[in-house]
Write a protein that holds these residues in place. Structure first.
Motif, PDB file in Angstrom:
ATOM      1  N   VAL A 114       0.818  -1.207   0.000  1.00 46.10           N
ATOM      2  CA  VAL A 114       0.000   0.000   0.000  1.00 46.10           C
ATOM      3  C   VAL A 114       0.853   1.259   0.000  1.00 46.10           C
ATOM      4  CG1 VAL A 114      -1.754   1.316   1.245  1.00 46.10           C
ATOM      5  CG2 VAL A 114      -1.971  -1.158   1.034  1.00 46.10           C
ATOM      6  N   HIS A 115       1.913   1.324   0.802  1.00 46.59           N
ATOM      7  CA  HIS A 115       2.709   2.549   0.832  1.00 46.59           C
ATOM      8  C   HIS A 115       3.478   2.775  -0.463  1.00 46.59           C
ATOM      9  CE1 HIS A 115       5.919  -0.237   2.141  1.00 46.59           C
ATOM     10  NE2 HIS A 115       6.729   0.639   1.592  1.00 46.59           N
ATOM     11  N   GLU A 116       3.514   1.779  -1.341  1.00 44.71           N
ATOM     12  CA  GLU A 116       4.144   1.934  -2.647  1.00 44.71           C
ATOM     13  C   GLU A 116       3.098   2.159  -3.733  1.00 44.71           C
ATOM     14  OE1 GLU A 116       6.781  -1.307  -3.420  1.00 44.71           O
ATOM     15  OE2 GLU A 116       8.093  -0.802  -1.764  1.00 44.71           O
ATOM     16  N   GLY A 117       1.878   2.444  -3.336  1.00 44.64           N
ATOM     17  CA  GLY A 117       0.855   2.761  -4.319  1.00 44.64           C
ATOM     18  C   GLY A 117      -0.091   1.633  -4.646  1.00 44.64           C
ATOM     19  N   GLY A 118      -0.007   0.533  -3.940  1.00 45.90           N
ATOM     20  CA  GLY A 118      -0.898  -0.583  -4.189  1.00 45.90           C
ATOM     21  C   GLY A 118      -2.273  -0.338  -3.611  1.00 45.90           C
ATOM     22  N   ALA A 119      -3.186  -1.216  -3.961  1.00 47.78           N
ATOM     23  CA  ALA A 119      -4.567  -1.083  -3.507  1.00 47.78           C
ATOM     24  C   ALA A 119      -4.825  -2.001  -2.325  1.00 47.78           C
ATOM     25  CB  ALA A 119      -5.527  -1.436  -4.643  1.00 47.78           C
ATOM     26  N   PRO A 120      -5.397  -1.482  -1.244  1.00 46.41           N
ATOM     27  CA  PRO A 120      -5.783  -2.351  -0.145  1.00 46.41           C
ATOM     28  C   PRO A 120      -7.000  -3.181  -0.537  1.00 46.41           C
ATOM     29  CG  PRO A 120      -6.534  -0.125   0.270  1.00 46.41           C
ATOM     30  CD  PRO A 120      -5.730  -0.099  -1.004  1.00 46.41           C
ATOM     31  N   GLN A 121      -7.340  -4.172   0.262  1.00 45.51           N
ATOM     32  CA  GLN A 121      -8.539  -4.969   0.001  1.00 45.51           C
ATOM     33  C   GLN A 121      -9.744  -4.035  -0.149  1.00 45.51           C
ATOM     34  OE1 GLN A 121      -8.053  -7.727  -1.118  1.00 45.51           O
ATOM     35  NE2 GLN A 121      -8.231  -9.328   0.411  1.00 45.51           N
ATOM     36  N   GLY A 122     -10.605  -4.330  -1.084  1.00 39.70           N
ATOM     37  CA  GLY A 122     -11.796  -3.514  -1.292  1.00 39.70           C
ATOM     38  C   GLY A 122     -11.643  -2.507  -2.409  1.00 39.70           C
ATOM     39  N   GLY A 123     -10.413  -2.201  -2.763  1.00 41.68           N
ATOM     40  CA  GLY A 123     -10.173  -1.324  -3.902  1.00 41.68           C
ATOM     41  C   GLY A 123     -10.617   0.107  -3.703  1.00 41.68           C
ATOM     42  N   GLU A 124     -11.089   0.700  -4.789  1.00 42.55           N
ATOM     43  CA  GLU A 124     -11.516   2.094  -4.857  1.00 42.55           C
ATOM     44  C   GLU A 124     -10.395   3.059  -4.480  1.00 42.55           C
ATOM     45  OE1 GLU A 124     -15.416   2.529  -2.860  1.00 42.55           O
ATOM     46  OE2 GLU A 124     -16.195   2.348  -4.891  1.00 42.55           O
ATOM     47  N   THR A 125      -9.206   2.800  -5.007  1.00 42.65           N
ATOM     48  CA  THR A 125      -8.062   3.668  -4.737  1.00 42.65           C
ATOM     49  C   THR A 125      -7.411   4.194  -6.013  1.00 42.65           C
ATOM     50  OG1 THR A 125      -6.595   1.751  -4.674  1.00 42.65           O
ATOM     51  CG2 THR A 125      -7.478   2.535  -2.554  1.00 42.65           C
TER      52      THR A 125
END
Length: 94
Positions: A36-47
């Motif tokens: 996530v801190h490298e720009g990935g999407a957490p579970q659930g998306g919408e990022t």
């Protein structure tokens, strides 16, 4: 039922700009599993989203001015977890 972030973003774009075309695509699934801190999407998306908007409001404005206007519109969304926005902003006929 609450609107998805994609639906809220589309609504905001339609309200803020006299648009002839608006398309908001959730690309979060392409970033699933990334840190996530490298720009990935957490579970659930919408990022991570792609936005295509055609509006006469963009006529005579540079690409940077157009992008700043759209990014400013989503200040609350960025503060709430929106991470990346790929923009295609055009005036009619471009």
């Amino acid at each position: 039922m609450a609107l998805s972030l994609r639906e809220r973003m589309e609504s905001k774009l339609r309200q803020a700009f006299a648009s002839t075309e608006v398309e908001v695509i959730d690309d979060s699934h392409k970033h699933a599993g990334h840190i996530v801190h490298e720009g990935g999407a957490p579970q659930g998306g919408e990022t991570h989203f792609r936005v295509r908007i055609v509006s006469p409001d963009f006529a005579g404005k540079s690409r940077v001015e157009r992008h700043r206007a759209v990014n400013a519109l989503f200040a609350d969304e960025f503060a709430g977890g929106l991470h990346a926005l790929a923009l295609d902003t055009r005036a009619p006929g471009e």
